[in-house]
Structure formats: structure tokens, C-alpha cells
Design an enzyme around this catalytic site. Structure first.
Site, PDB file in Angstrom:
ATOM      1  N   HIS A  46       0.815  -1.227   0.000  1.00 52.94           N
ATOM      2  CA  HIS A  46       0.000   0.000   0.000  1.00 52.94           C
ATOM      3  C   HIS A  46       0.843   1.268   0.000  1.00 52.94           C
ATOM      4  CE1 HIS A  46      -3.868  -1.905   0.198  1.00 52.94           C
ATOM      5  NE2 HIS A  46      -3.504  -2.643   1.237  1.00 52.94           N
ATOM      6  N   ARG A  71       7.355  -5.120   3.217  1.00 53.58           N
ATOM      7  CA  ARG A  71       6.098  -5.794   2.922  1.00 53.58           C
ATOM      8  C   ARG A  71       6.029  -5.889   1.409  1.00 53.58           C
ATOM      9  NH1 ARG A  71      -0.064  -4.428   4.697  1.00 53.58           N
ATOM     10  NH2 ARG A  71       0.321  -2.428   3.678  1.00 53.58           N
ATOM     11  N   GLU A 147      -5.146 -11.758   7.754  1.00 55.81           N
ATOM     12  CA  GLU A 147      -6.031 -10.589   7.625  1.00 55.81           C
ATOM     13  C   GLU A 147      -7.329 -10.936   6.901  1.00 55.81           C
ATOM     14  OE1 GLU A 147      -3.921  -7.406   5.602  1.00 55.81           O
ATOM     15  OE2 GLU A 147      -2.987  -8.768   4.174  1.00 55.81           O
ATOM     16  N   ASP A 173      -7.818  -4.998   6.960  1.00 55.81           N
ATOM     17  CA  ASP A 173      -8.378  -6.020   6.068  1.00 55.81           C
ATOM     18  C   ASP A 173      -9.105  -7.100   6.850  1.00 55.81           C
ATOM     19  OD1 ASP A 173      -7.852  -5.195   3.395  1.00 55.81           O
ATOM     20  OD2 ASP A 173      -5.726  -5.500   3.787  1.00 55.81           O
TER      21      ASP A 173
HETATM   22  C1  3PY Z   1      -4.212  -3.979   7.310  1.00 58.26           C
HETATM   23  O1  3PY Z   1      -4.569  -3.420   8.346  1.00 58.26           O
HETATM   24  O2  3PY Z   1      -4.960  -4.656   6.594  1.00 58.26           O
HETATM   25  C2  3PY Z   1      -2.829  -3.851   6.889  1.00 58.26           C
HETATM   26  O3  3PY Z   1      -2.440  -4.489   5.943  1.00 58.26           O
HETATM   27  C3  3PY Z   1      -1.954  -2.921   7.655  1.00 58.26           C
HETATM   28  O4  3PY Z   1      -0.929  -2.449   6.892  1.00 58.26           O
HETATM   29 MG    MG Z   2      -3.944  -5.410   4.811  1.00 60.35          MG
END
Ligand code: 3PY
Ligand code: MG
Length: 261
Positions: A46, A71, A147, A173
Site C-alpha cells: 500500500h 512488505r 487478515e 483487512d
Molecule cells: C491492514 O490493516 O490490513 C494492513 O495491511 C496494515 O498495513
Molecule cells: Mg492489509
């Protein structure tokens, strides 16, 4: 090989406070990395960061004791290989939802006999040292992002993946996947999921990491039992600090509408 100080701290039971870089600038990376964080993550998912910018940012982090992490944009072996070649000492991989994905991710981070990473002389060797190849498999951190509901359904099998060092929770997420809004402080359903993940990870002696909204939230997660926490990202820190200065300069009068950071 140069040790992975973040991994060593985790193994010694010490907290790891991790910075998160989304601004594609080696100068910004240098400023953040020299603040004393234990590790610094370059976010290619992101963050506004491509490989060329990430390379310079990893070089900037390298002038400090902070462990350089990335990441990666997605579960993609060749992309992960390039980032490790660029000197990342750990990879946080988004959306690891199944044990098969976890196996593929770990393999991408490890040279054969254990994995599928290709070897070529690269910056990782410059940063790590001439014996990089002999020790990289035991030094590089592989952290799978948990996530989604799918990842929760497969949690135990994902955590039992040989060679996986730990997990990193993406609370936003995770919230979306559980039908909740991505808020700074997760609601009850998400909190319960986070507690379940943390317990299962700690039971196995793995590393539990999490993205947090700010420093206070990060401290609470450390107290809860997380090993590695991220107190927000660089863009958020920049926006917060500049808004505070704007307000102070205007004698506390409200600034223009916030920009979402
Ligand atoms: C999320 O909160 O989904 C993330 O990937 C944090 O960077
Ligand atoms: Mg995420």
C-alpha cells in the site's frame, strides 16, 4: 553474516518496535530509521513505493542498526526474491489465507534444500556479508499476514507451516473480511479474532506482529503479548505533526478539513 537484530530481540523476549515506510524516499527512510526503531519496513503493497525506490530506502536503513524489512506487494516468488536480493532481512507477505500459500511464501524466502529462492550475487550479500548464502535461511524473517476470515479458518494449519517465523496482523483487512469497518481501534468481533490469533501464535513460540494506529495502541499491543508492533506509518506521522504545527501557528483555530491521514 550480519545478525538479524529484530529476530534476536524476539528470541530474547524483548519487544520489537517497527517503523513503516510508505513514502518513496531514501531521505525520509533515513530520517525515520535513525530515530531508534528496532526494525523499519518498506511497504510495497500500500506504500507508494516501487522496487527502485525500495532499493534506495533499504540502503538508507542500512546506515542504522535497524533491521530492514519489506512488505511485498503480494505472494509472488520472483518479487520476494528481488526484495531479499536488495537487502531485506525479513518479508511480511499480505493475505496468506491457506497453508499452501504459507508453504509457497516460506519457500520463496529460503534457498534450496528448504525453499525455492534463486541465488545470485546481489546487495543482500553486501549488506549481510560474504557468508550470506550459508546463513540466510536461518536469518531472514518470514512473516505471514493474517487478515481474512479464510486465514482464521485455516489458522492452525498456516501456523504449523515449517519454517514460518511468525505472523503479522492487518487489522483493517481483517475487519473488512469480518464485515466490520476498518477503524483505528478494532471493534469487538475483530478484537476477539486478534486474541485468538495471538494465543495460537504464542502457543507455538512464533512471532506475533501487528500494525497499530499509533504509539499508544502499539504499547497496548505489546502489553497484550505481541512481540513486534508498528505504531502507524510515516505518512500518518507527517500529517499528524504538520497538522499540530498548523494549529499551533493559527492559535488553535481549526485547520482545513483533514486529508484522511
Ligand atoms: C491492514 O490493516 O490490513 C494492513 O495491511 C496494515 O498495513
Ligand atoms: Mg492489509
Amino acid at each position: 553474516m550480519r545478525p538479524n537484530l529484530a529476530k534476536q530481540k524476539f528470541l530474547a523476549g524483548e519487544p520489537v518496535v517497527n517503523a513503516w515506510l510508505s513514502i518513496p524516499s531514501s531521505y525520509a527512510a533515513e530520517i525515520v530509521a535513525t530515530q531508534g526503531f528496532d526494525s523499519v519496513t518498506v511497504d510495497l503493497q500500500h506504500g507508494m513505493v516501487g522496487f527502485d525506490a525500495a532499493l534506495g530506502m533499504l540502503q538508507a536503513i542500512s546506515i542504522t542498526p535497524a533491521t530492514p524489512l519489506v512488505r511485498c506487494p503480494s505472494l509472488n516468488g520472483p518479487e520476494i526474491m528481488r526484495l531479499l536480493d536488495a537487502g531485506a532481512y525479513g518479508v511480511i507477505c499480505p493475505s496468506i489465507d491457506t497453508p499452501g500459500m504459507a508453504r509457497e511464501f516460506v519457500a520463496a524466502c529460503r534457498y534450496p534444500g528448504v525453499g525455492t529462492r534463486s541465488f545470485g550475487p546481489a546487495r543482500g550479500v553486501l549488506y549481510g556479508g560474504a557468508d550470506y548464502f550459508a546463513h540466510a535461511n536461518d536469518t531472514i524473517l518470514a512473516l505471514a499476514m493474517i487478515e481474512s476470515q479464510d486465514a482464521l479458518d485455516n489458522l492452525e494449519a498456516i501456523l504449523d507451516t515449517p519454517g514460518l517465523d511468525g505472523i503479522y496482523i492487518g487489522p483493517n483487512d481483517l475487519a473488512l473480511s469480518l464485515g466490520a469497518a476498518p477503524t483505528a481501534e478494532p471493534g469487538e468481533v475483530v478484537q476477539r479474532a486478534i486474541e485468538r490469533i495471538l494465543a495460537a501464535v504464542r502457543e507455538r513460540g512464533l512471532l506475533a506482529g501487528m500494525f497499530c494506529s499509533d504509539g499508544e495502541a502499539a504499547r497496548r499491543r505489546l502489553e497484550q503479548g505481541f512481540h513486534l508492533v508498528t505504531p502507524g506509518n510515516d505518512a500518518n506521522a507527517l500529517a499528524t505533526a504538520s497538522t499540530a504545527r498548523l494549529l499551533a501557528a493559527r492559535g488553535g483555530k481549526a485547520a482545513a478539513a483533514g486529508n484522511g491521514y
